[in-house]
Design an enzyme around this catalytic site. Structure first.
Site, PDB file in Angstrom:
ATOM      1  N   GLU A 141       0.836  -1.209   0.000  1.00 21.13           N
ATOM      2  CA  GLU A 141       0.000   0.000   0.000  1.00 21.13           C
ATOM      3  C   GLU A 141       0.869   1.256   0.000  1.00 21.13           C
ATOM      4  OE1 GLU A 141      -2.238  -1.503   3.431  1.00 21.13           O
ATOM      5  OE2 GLU A 141      -4.068  -1.195   2.275  1.00 21.13           O
TER       6      GLU A 141
ATOM      7  N   GLU B 271      -3.600  -9.644   3.790  1.00 21.11           N
ATOM      8  CA  GLU B 271      -4.367  -9.335   5.003  1.00 21.11           C
ATOM      9  C   GLU B 271      -5.461 -10.350   5.301  1.00 21.11           C
ATOM     10  OE1 GLU B 271      -3.448  -7.143   2.729  1.00 21.11           O
ATOM     11  OE2 GLU B 271      -2.857  -5.247   3.645  1.00 21.11           O
TER      12      GLU B 271
HETATM   13  N1  3HC Z   1       4.188  -7.466  12.053  1.00 20.43           N
HETATM   14  C1  3HC Z   1       4.823  -7.817  13.192  1.00 20.43           C
HETATM   15  N2  3HC Z   1       5.739  -8.808  13.223  1.00 20.43           N
HETATM   16  C2  3HC Z   1       6.014  -9.449  12.072  1.00 20.43           C
HETATM   17  C3  3HC Z   1       5.381  -9.121  10.867  1.00 20.43           C
HETATM   18  C4  3HC Z   1       4.430  -8.071  10.879  1.00 20.43           C
HETATM   19  N3  3HC Z   1       3.801  -7.676   9.771  1.00 20.43           N
HETATM   20  N4  3HC Z   1       5.844  -9.934   9.905  1.00 20.43           N
HETATM   21  C5  3HC Z   1       6.736 -10.736  10.487  1.00 20.43           C
HETATM   22  N5  3HC Z   1       6.842 -10.450  11.790  1.00 20.43           N
HETATM   23  C6  3HC Z   1       7.757 -11.037  12.774  1.00 20.43           C
HETATM   24  C7  3HC Z   1       7.467 -12.507  13.019  1.00 20.43           C
HETATM   25  O1  3HC Z   1       6.506 -12.667  14.035  1.00 20.43           O
HETATM   26  C8  3HC Z   1       8.823 -13.038  13.412  1.00 20.43           C
HETATM   27  O2  3HC Z   1       9.035 -12.692  14.765  1.00 20.43           O
HETATM   28  P1  3HC Z   1       9.885 -13.662  15.725  1.00 20.43           P
HETATM   29  O3  3HC Z   1      11.228 -13.796  15.093  1.00 20.43           O
HETATM   30  O4  3HC Z   1       9.866 -12.955  17.024  1.00 20.43           O
HETATM   31  O5  3HC Z   1       9.147 -14.967  15.745  1.00 20.43           O
HETATM   32  C9  3HC Z   1       9.792 -12.182  12.585  1.00 20.43           C
HETATM   33  O6  3HC Z   1       9.056 -11.027  12.201  1.00 20.43           O
HETATM   34  C10 3HC Z   1      10.285 -12.863  11.315  1.00 20.43           C
HETATM   35  O7  3HC Z   1       9.160 -13.358  10.615  1.00 20.43           O
HETATM   36  P2  3HC Z   1       9.167 -14.806   9.938  1.00 20.43           P
HETATM   37  O8  3HC Z   1       9.763 -15.805  10.866  1.00 20.43           O
HETATM   38  O9  3HC Z   1       7.794 -15.039   9.422  1.00 20.43           O
HETATM   39  O10 3HC Z   1      10.200 -14.548   8.743  1.00 20.43           O
HETATM   40  P3  3HC Z   1      10.186 -15.127   7.274  1.00 20.43           P
HETATM   41  O11 3HC Z   1      11.399 -14.592   6.625  1.00 20.43           O
HETATM   42  O12 3HC Z   1       9.931 -16.601   7.297  1.00 20.43           O
HETATM   43  O13 3HC Z   1       8.898 -14.467   6.565  1.00 20.43           O
HETATM   44  C11 3HC Z   1       7.441 -12.691   5.882  1.00 20.43           C
HETATM   45  C12 3HC Z   1       8.854 -13.107   6.339  1.00 20.43           C
HETATM   46  C13 3HC Z   1       7.127 -13.318   4.519  1.00 20.43           C
HETATM   47  C14 3HC Z   1       7.381 -11.204   5.794  1.00 20.43           C
HETATM   48  C15 3HC Z   1       6.409 -13.221   6.917  1.00 20.43           C
HETATM   49  O14 3HC Z   1       6.847 -12.847   8.218  1.00 20.43           O
HETATM   50  C16 3HC Z   1       5.027 -12.689   6.742  1.00 20.43           C
HETATM   51  O15 3HC Z   1       4.293 -13.182   5.911  1.00 20.43           O
HETATM   52  N6  3HC Z   1       4.637 -11.705   7.553  1.00 20.43           N
HETATM   53  C17 3HC Z   1       3.310 -11.176   7.571  1.00 20.43           C
HETATM   54  C18 3HC Z   1       3.054 -10.275   6.382  1.00 20.43           C
HETATM   55  C19 3HC Z   1       1.660  -9.715   6.445  1.00 20.43           C
HETATM   56  O16 3HC Z   1       0.710 -10.396   6.741  1.00 20.43           O
HETATM   57  N7  3HC Z   1       1.551  -8.428   6.157  1.00 20.43           N
HETATM   58  C20 3HC Z   1       0.293  -7.759   6.228  1.00 20.43           C
HETATM   59  C21 3HC Z   1       0.095  -7.230   7.608  1.00 20.43           C
HETATM   60  S1  3HC Z   1      -1.508  -6.531   7.843  1.00 20.43           S
HETATM   61  C22 3HC Z   1      -1.416  -5.018   7.066  1.00 20.43           C
HETATM   62  O17 3HC Z   1      -0.420  -4.677   6.500  1.00 20.43           O
HETATM   63  C23 3HC Z   1      -2.649  -4.167   7.201  1.00 20.43           C
HETATM   64  C24 3HC Z   1      -2.592  -2.986   6.306  1.00 20.43           C
HETATM   65  O18 3HC Z   1      -3.421  -3.211   5.198  1.00 20.43           O
HETATM   66  C25 3HC Z   1      -3.027  -1.735   7.005  1.00 20.43           C
END
Ligand code: 3HC
Ligand code: NAI
Length: 710
Positions: A109, A129
């Site tokens: 975004e 999301e």
């Molecule tokens: N917020 C907070 N913490 C997050 C995060 C996020 N968006 N994404 C990852 N983390 C944290 C994980 O909990 C993890 O923490 P930990 O080491 O303490 O366990 C650390 O970051 C590393 O994450 P991964 O172990 O998952 O690392 P990978 O390299 O395997 O994956 C990733 C990376 C593909 C970015 C994966 O973490 C992921 O898919 N994250 C979520 C992405 C997501 O859903 N984004 C949308 C969020 S909602 C949003 O943006 C709303 C908006 O529209 C307003």
């Protein structure tokens, strides 16, 4: 500037760099820092364009998911991401987003509010999301259709799968793929757009115009969402929001998106899915095993038994590029096992999941044989023979004599005592349970069972190996059935009792399916093979307590050869396409069994089916927690989401109980105890303790975590 965002200059280009490891989430301080960077660039007459880039391993991976819980518990959000994105979009100096890693959610975004987007070839973009039960909340549903068209936006926002840079380029989301250094490429790109009008995504309405086509796109997407995301509200909500983009002016569409976002954010489904997101990551953390614990390198594997499980387990190793020997006792069993592996791979090639070349490579990594040749070189040996203690001990004795020092000895037993199995070796510290779930090449769960002598190194090796095999490893203590099967035993028992008491099999399965599980317990029994449980029950017959009610139907079905799908009949009868239908023979048998055991038949409600089966899971889950068999309540949830088809949007059985209220669950358990006896339904002391204190399982996890950290 904030500590989380840097602003530097490269000649006439201002460079805003986000430094919020590990994934540059939009935590408090980041959006403000970006806004300050835009401000600094605006005020600097030397600067003519801006590059926005992520430091470390990725661009912005989204909003900070941890913040959502604060908002839903009443804290006021500190900033409006939309207003920051508006500032980016209104910048008179063109802003170029430079993407590597993952631009997900709020990250994409943010990039879409910039005027241009460049990325490295390995980058991915997405609006995931919905996987958290929400919809894009910072203009994603409004700007994405303006860049990529309505169909692509619906697909990405409603189903949440990311796309690669090449696809994003051809969809119009990216303007360029940069070869070589991303920052240098982005700066170069920015220099070339200086002085040109900066296109605002919000004004790009050309791709929204075809109303007739849009109507068809939304209708089809809704149909797909209802089918493939059964029970979930966010996918449908995301489609509504994209529809608003197609029908309303940008500002109104953005308001509509905000309203829908808020409804989703406050929903139980979203809380459940966020619980599952963090849970999946929490299970990797084992309090008494520090991250730096030494591990054994797993370069060669061997599997004993090429049946249902052994074949699938071998495929996991081959898929991860680890050569694996598969040993059987007889040539025909070995041939059958290899033919199944080949057929599974061929199906994947047919479905386009990977190429014939990849299949050939994987097949070449699997060596079928009847001897123990080569086992002395294996770094791990996984036993997957029939479920019988005597046989398992014999195998472990044989393996102990040939395995090298430092070889992990794993059993895929689903119920048996790991310590007793380990006692057949002179190295119980190397013995561990690796409980895969059927089909082992598909199901993501790996229960890792810790015996009393299992070394920390072997546990740590197993946790890391799980990741390498693309599994979610959950550590379990040693008891009959470990976490998952010990609980499922209670659930299956109640399902059978309900049938004996008057519910039709399809009524029980129907209620559970409607609740959201992939399949009801009886249909699941037919799929797995009723004879598997029958064999286990015979093994444990001596442990049955006299006077305690046991279910009879599954045994009776097996006694007349109804093993489930494999014999074309079990709880149901199956046609050539494996379509099930109720069988009068089963109805008659149920009635006969009820009569024999004096069970009164009555009408059973949908509600009772859910409460008897699901609360049986919860009550046993609470005991498992209290005994320390599971480390946390969320570990139990992760087992159920990944091994048993429990719907993620309900968060798992323990989280579900929290959402119902433990007081209510306890009251029901007490009612069942009165009706069905304390042997089956005595409330778990932990359930009682939490319910009476007005607490939750999730709260219990948190209390223990902070006590351990204190
Ligand atoms: N917020 C907070 N913490 C997050 C995060 C996020 N968006 N994404 C990852 N983390 C944290 C994980 O909990 C993890 O923490 P930990 O080491 O303490 O366990 C650390 O970051 C590393 O994450 P991964 O172990 O998952 O690392 P990978 O390299 O395997 O994956 C990733 C990376 C593909 C970015 C994966 O973490 C992921 O898919 N994250 C979520 C992405 C997501 O859903 N984004 C949308 C969020 S909602 C949003 O943006 C709303 C908006 O529209 C307003
Ligand atoms: P299966 O009956 O399909 O396969 C067992 C295989 O082991 C047979 O092919 C048999 O020939 C072979 N075998 C027996 N003795 C052997 C020996 N001495 N050396 C080499 N091979 C030998 O059984 P399945 O279902 O694969 O179960 C295997 C183990 O996995 C059991 O412990 C079971 O409890 C466990 N398990 C089963 C699950 C399932 O859904 N079927 C799920 C999770 C675990």
């Amino acid at each position: 500037m904030s500590e989380l965002v840097n602003y530097t200059k490269q000649g006439e280009i201002g460079v805003i760099t986000i430094e919020n490891p590990p994934v540059n989430a939009l935590s408090p301080g980041v959006p403000e820092g970006i806004a300050a960077g835009i401000e600094a660039a605006a005020n600097d007459s030397e600067v003519k364009a801006v590059v926005l880039i992520g430091g470390g391993r990725t661009f912005i991976a989204g909003a900070d998911i941890k913040e959502f819980g604060k908002v839903t518990s009443g804290e006021k959000p500190r900033f409006s991401l939309n207003s920051v994105l508006e500032r980016i979009e209104n910048s008179s100096k063109p802003v170029v987003a430079a993407i590597h890693g993952t631009a997900f959610g709020g990250g994409l975004e943010t990039a879409m509010a910039a005027h241009y987007r460049v990325a490295v070839l390995s980058a991915q973009v997405g609006q995931p999301e919905v996987k958290l039960g929400i919809i894009p909340g910072a203009g994603g549903t409004q700007r994405l259709p303006r860049l990529a068209g309505v169909a692509k936006a619906v697909e990405m926002c409603a189903f949440g799968e990311p796309i690669d840079a090449k696809t994003a380029l051809s969809a119009g989301i990216l303007d360029k793929i940069v070869d070589g250094d991303l920052l240098a490429g982005a700066v170069e790109f920015a220099k070339n757009v200086i002085g040109k009008p900066a296109p605002k995504t919000r004004d790009r309405n050309e791709k929204l115009q075809d109303a007739a086509a849009n109507t068809a796109i939304f209708a089809l997407a809704r149909e797909q969402a209802r089918k493939t995301r059964r029970g979930q509200m966010a996918p449908l909500a995301a489609i509504d929001a994209v529809e608003a983009a197609a029908k309303l002016p940008f500002a109104e569409g953005l308001n509509r998106e905000a309203e829908i976002f808020r409804v989703c954010l406050f929903s139980t489904q979203s809380k459940a899915l966020i619980h599952a997101f963090f849970g999946e990551r929490a299970v990797a953390k084992i309090p008494d095993i520090p991250k730096e614990t030494k591990t054994y390198e797993i370069q060669r594997a061997a599997v004993i038994g090429a049946g249902t499980m052994g074949g699938g387990i071998a495929m996991n190793y081959a898929n991860a590029g680890i050569p694996v020997i598969v040993k059987e006792t007889a040539q025909d069993a070995l041939d059958r096992g290899m033919a199944t592996i080949r057929k599974n791979y061929e199906n994947s090639v047919k479905k386009g999941r990977f190429s014939q070349g990849v299949m050939d490579q994987r097949m070449a990594l699997i060596t079928p044989q009847l001897s123990y040749d080569g086992f002395e070189q294996a770094d791990i040996i996984v036993e997957a023979v029939f479920e019988g203690m005597a046989l398992k001990k014999q195998i472990f004795g044989e393996v102990d004599a040939i395995a090298k020092a430092g070889c992990v000895l794993a059993s895929n037993t689903s119920t048996l005592d790991i310590d007793e199995i380990a006692s057949a070796t002179k190295r119980p510290q190397m013995v561990i349970g690796h409980h895969f779930f059927s089909p082992a090449n598909v199901m993501r769960l790996l229960e890792i069972v810790r015996g009393k002598a299992t070394s920390k190194e072997v546990i740590q090796t197993s946790m890391q190996l799980a990741k390498k095999l693309n599994k979610i490893g959950v550590l379990a203590g040693n008891c009959r059935g470990f976490i998952g099967n010990r609980m499922i035993h209670c659930y299956g028992r109640e399902a059978q009792f309900l049938v004996e008491e008057g519910a039709a099999p399809e009524q029980v399965d129907g209620a559970i399916y409607e609740f959201g599980l992939a399949m009801g317990p009886l249909a699941m029994g037919d799929l797995a093979g009723l004879d598997v449980g029958w064999r286990i029950r015979k093994e444990f017959k001596h442990l049955e307590k006299p006077g305690v009610r046991i279910p009879h139907m599954a045994d009776r079905l097996c006694e007349i050869g109804r093993y489930g799908q494999k014999t074309g009949k079990g709880w149901y009868k199956y046609d050539a396409e494996r379509k099930s239908s109720p069988d009068p023979e089963v109805t008659a048998l149920i009635e006969q069994v009820a009569k024999e055991y004096g069970i009164e038949r009555r009408a059973i409600t949908h509600e009772e089916i859910i409460e008897r089966t699901i609360y049986a899971l919860v009550n046993e889950g609470a005991r498992i927690l209290e005994e320390g068999i599971a480390l946390r309540a969320v570990d139990i949830d992760i087992v159920y989401l990944n091994g048993y088809g429990f719907p993620a949007w309900r968060g798992g059985p323990m989280f579900y109980a929290d959402t119902i209220g433990l007081k209510h669950v306890l009251a029901k358990v007490e009612e069942f105890e009165k009706r069905h006896g304390s042997d089956l339904w005595a409330p778990a002391p932990l359930l009682r303790k939490l319910a009476e204190a007005g607490k939750t399982f999730e709260g219990w996890d948190k209390e223990r975590e902070s006590a351990a950290g204190a």
